[in-house]
Design a protein around this motif. Sequence first.
Motif, PDB file in Angstrom:
ATOM      1  N   ALA A  44       0.837  -1.209   0.000  1.00 28.57           N
ATOM      2  CA  ALA A  44       0.000   0.000   0.000  1.00 28.57           C
ATOM      3  C   ALA A  44       0.867   1.252   0.000  1.00 28.57           C
ATOM      4  N   ARG A  45       1.970   1.216   0.741  1.00 24.68           N
ATOM      5  CA  ARG A  45       2.872   2.374   0.787  1.00 24.68           C
ATOM      6  C   ARG A  45       3.473   2.632  -0.593  1.00 24.68           C
ATOM      7  N   ILE A  46       3.873   1.573  -1.278  1.00 24.62           N
ATOM      8  CA  ILE A  46       4.461   1.725  -2.608  1.00 24.62           C
ATOM      9  C   ILE A  46       3.440   2.301  -3.583  1.00 24.62           C
ATOM     10  N   VAL A  47       2.206   1.799  -3.535  1.00 24.14           N
ATOM     11  CA  VAL A  47       1.166   2.279  -4.446  1.00 24.14           C
ATOM     12  C   VAL A  47       0.902   3.764  -4.228  1.00 24.14           C
ATOM     13  N   ARG A  48       0.691   4.161  -2.975  1.00 23.84           N
ATOM     14  CA  ARG A  48       0.357   5.557  -2.692  1.00 23.84           C
ATOM     15  C   ARG A  48       1.549   6.483  -2.934  1.00 23.84           C
ATOM     16  N   THR A  49       2.752   5.993  -2.644  1.00 22.81           N
ATOM     17  CA  THR A  49       3.943   6.794  -2.909  1.00 22.81           C
ATOM     18  C   THR A  49       4.108   7.008  -4.409  1.00 22.81           C
ATOM     19  N   GLY A  50       3.805   5.973  -5.192  1.00 20.36           N
ATOM     20  CA  GLY A  50       3.845   6.122  -6.642  1.00 20.36           C
ATOM     21  C   GLY A  50       2.846   7.153  -7.134  1.00 20.36           C
ATOM     22  N   GLU A  51       1.657   7.155  -6.548  1.00 20.17           N
ATOM     23  CA  GLU A  51       0.651   8.157  -6.920  1.00 20.17           C
ATOM     24  C   GLU A  51       1.154   9.563  -6.596  1.00 20.17           C
ATOM     25  N   ALA A  52       1.780   9.706  -5.423  1.00 20.74           N
ATOM     26  CA  ALA A  52       2.301  11.015  -5.025  1.00 20.74           C
ATOM     27  C   ALA A  52       3.421  11.468  -5.958  1.00 20.74           C
ATOM     28  N   ALA A  53       4.304  10.528  -6.344  1.00 17.54           N
ATOM     29  CA  ALA A  53       5.400  10.873  -7.253  1.00 17.54           C
ATOM     30  C   ALA A  53       4.871  11.326  -8.608  1.00 17.54           C
ATOM     31  N   LEU A  54       3.828  10.662  -9.095  1.00 22.85           N
ATOM     32  CA  LEU A  54       3.249  11.045 -10.383  1.00 22.85           C
ATOM     33  C   LEU A  54       2.580  12.417 -10.310  1.00 22.85           C
ATOM     34  N   LEU A  55       1.962  12.724  -9.181  1.00 26.13           N
ATOM     35  CA  LEU A  55       1.365  14.046  -9.008  1.00 26.13           C
ATOM     36  C   LEU A  55       2.437  15.132  -9.078  1.00 26.13           C
ATOM     37  N   LEU A  56       3.563  14.912  -8.400  1.00 28.98           N
ATOM     38  CA  LEU A  56       4.662  15.873  -8.473  1.00 28.98           C
ATOM     39  C   LEU A  56       5.177  15.996  -9.905  1.00 28.98           C
ATOM     40  N   SER A  57       5.364  14.855 -10.552  1.00 21.30           N
ATOM     41  CA  SER A  57       5.880  14.841 -11.917  1.00 21.30           C
ATOM     42  C   SER A  57       4.966  15.605 -12.866  1.00 21.30           C
ATOM     43  N   ASP A  58       3.668  15.396 -12.708  1.00 18.75           N
ATOM     44  CA  ASP A  58       2.699  16.059 -13.588  1.00 18.75           C
ATOM     45  C   ASP A  58       2.715  17.579 -13.442  1.00 18.75           C
ATOM     46  N   HIS A  59       3.210  18.065 -12.311  1.00 19.39           N
ATOM     47  CA  HIS A  59       3.241  19.503 -12.059  1.00 19.39           C
ATOM     48  C   HIS A  59       4.653  20.078 -12.154  1.00 19.39           C
ATOM     49  N   GLY A  60       5.550  19.341 -12.829  1.00 13.91           N
ATOM     50  CA  GLY A  60       6.882  19.857 -13.096  1.00 13.91           C
ATOM     51  C   GLY A  60       7.894  19.652 -11.990  1.00 13.91           C
ATOM     52  N   PHE A  61       7.568  18.831 -11.009  1.00 17.01           N
ATOM     53  CA  PHE A  61       8.484  18.601  -9.892  1.00 17.01           C
ATOM     54  C   PHE A  61       9.098  17.197  -9.979  1.00 17.01           C
ATOM     55  N   HIS A  62       9.524  16.792 -11.184  1.00 15.46           N
ATOM     56  CA  HIS A  62      10.056  15.436 -11.317  1.00 15.46           C
ATOM     57  C   HIS A  62      11.405  15.276 -10.626  1.00 15.46           C
ATOM     58  N   VAL A  63      12.220  16.317 -10.565  1.00 16.36           N
ATOM     59  CA  VAL A  63      13.481  16.223  -9.815  1.00 16.36           C
ATOM     60  C   VAL A  63      13.184  16.057  -8.332  1.00 16.36           C
ATOM     61  N   GLU A  64      12.225  16.819  -7.826  1.00 19.89           N
ATOM     62  CA  GLU A  64      11.902  16.773  -6.402  1.00 19.89           C
ATOM     63  C   GLU A  64      11.138  15.504  -6.008  1.00 19.89           C
ATOM     64  N   ALA A  65      10.715  14.716  -6.987  1.00 20.23           N
ATOM     65  CA  ALA A  65      10.045  13.446  -6.686  1.00 20.23           C
ATOM     66  C   ALA A  65      11.047  12.352  -6.345  1.00 20.23           C
ATOM     67  N   SER A  66      12.334  12.639  -6.450  1.00 23.65           N
ATOM     68  CA  SER A  66      13.363  11.633  -6.231  1.00 23.65           C
ATOM     69  C   SER A  66      13.266  10.925  -4.874  1.00 23.65           C
ATOM     70  N   PRO A  67      13.005  11.636  -3.758  1.00 26.90           N
ATOM     71  CA  PRO A  67      12.883  10.921  -2.481  1.00 26.90           C
ATOM     72  C   PRO A  67      11.769   9.880  -2.483  1.00 26.90           C
ATOM     73  N   LEU A  68      10.697  10.167  -3.235  1.00 29.97           N
ATOM     74  CA  LEU A  68       9.597   9.212  -3.290  1.00 29.97           C
ATOM     75  C   LEU A  68       9.984   7.969  -4.094  1.00 29.97           C
ATOM     76  N   LEU A  69      10.713   8.163  -5.188  1.00 30.42           N
ATOM     77  CA  LEU A  69      11.197   7.009  -5.957  1.00 30.42           C
ATOM     78  C   LEU A  69      12.141   6.161  -5.120  1.00 30.42           C
ATOM     79  N   ARG A  70      12.999   6.830  -4.372  1.00 24.12           N
ATOM     80  CA  ARG A  70      13.920   6.094  -3.496  1.00 24.12           C
ATOM     81  C   ARG A  70      13.141   5.258  -2.487  1.00 24.12           C
ATOM     82  N   CYS A  71      12.116   5.833  -1.896  1.00 23.95           N
ATOM     83  CA  CYS A  71      11.267   5.119  -0.944  1.00 23.95           C
ATOM     84  C   CYS A  71      10.617   3.900  -1.591  1.00 23.95           C
ATOM     85  N   MET A  72      10.086   4.078  -2.792  1.00 21.79           N
ATOM     86  CA  MET A  72       9.449   2.968  -3.499  1.00 21.79           C
ATOM     87  C   MET A  72      10.439   1.842  -3.776  1.00 21.79           C
ATOM     88  N   LEU A  73      11.626   2.204  -4.269  1.00 19.14           N
ATOM     89  CA  LEU A  73      12.634   1.202  -4.601  1.00 19.14           C
ATOM     90  C   LEU A  73      13.071   0.426  -3.369  1.00 19.14           C
TER      91      LEU A  73
END
Length: 219
Positions: free
Chosen positions: A25-54
């Motif tokens: 569940a954490r991975i799914v919701r973290t992925g949703e949060a990362a995509l929200l950041l990415s969609d609004h131009g914050f793909h660099v700042e989404a890095s901590p969320l990708l690290r968490c997912m991995l």
Amino acid sequence: MALPDGSRASRAQVDAVNITWGWTARIVRTGEAALLLSDHGFHVEASPLLRCMLEHAIALRWVVDKRGSAAQALLRDRANGYSRFQAAQHSGWRLEGEAAELLERAIAVETDDDTRIEDRHLATLHRAQTYGLMNLYQAWLIETWSTHATFVSAEPYFNVDDDAAKARLRRVPEWEVNSVPGGVAITLHSALACYESMVPEAFAGRLEDAANEFERIMT
């Protein structure tokens, strides 16, 4: 789950199922949060969320395999973390009353000695090596470099002109490649495949279809 007895080992089997669900569940919701950041131009700042997912996806393979033994190792790790927090109170703010008692009980957790062999798998590298997930580990390293306070984490916000001995500073990073959607998709698929091995009826063949689609896209 039907438990054979009320032993610590049996209770740890339930913990393993709970952890598997919680991490998925954490991975799914973290992925949703990362995509929200990415969609609004914050793909660099989404890095901590990708690290968490991995990190969670790599650890998930271990828990699904070792079940109760892994859960007991995680309980010890939690107790160790709480112990460090308790020690930090000597020079910072302190818990009192019921909160302090809860902390003491969490630190005093008891586990079976024969599960201590799993403590080595509390390290992300050892988990990745054991389960052949070094590709995810490499991605985790990249995201780790860029999310801790390192030189790498500062690099997106400036550009150095060596010839002119000048630097151009930026508030918004100018990165052309947005790898967040791909990273989310690959990591999520890996995690859901682990979950399916714990709960075989979870996805009714849909993950295999997704894997075939990934392969088609990549080739």
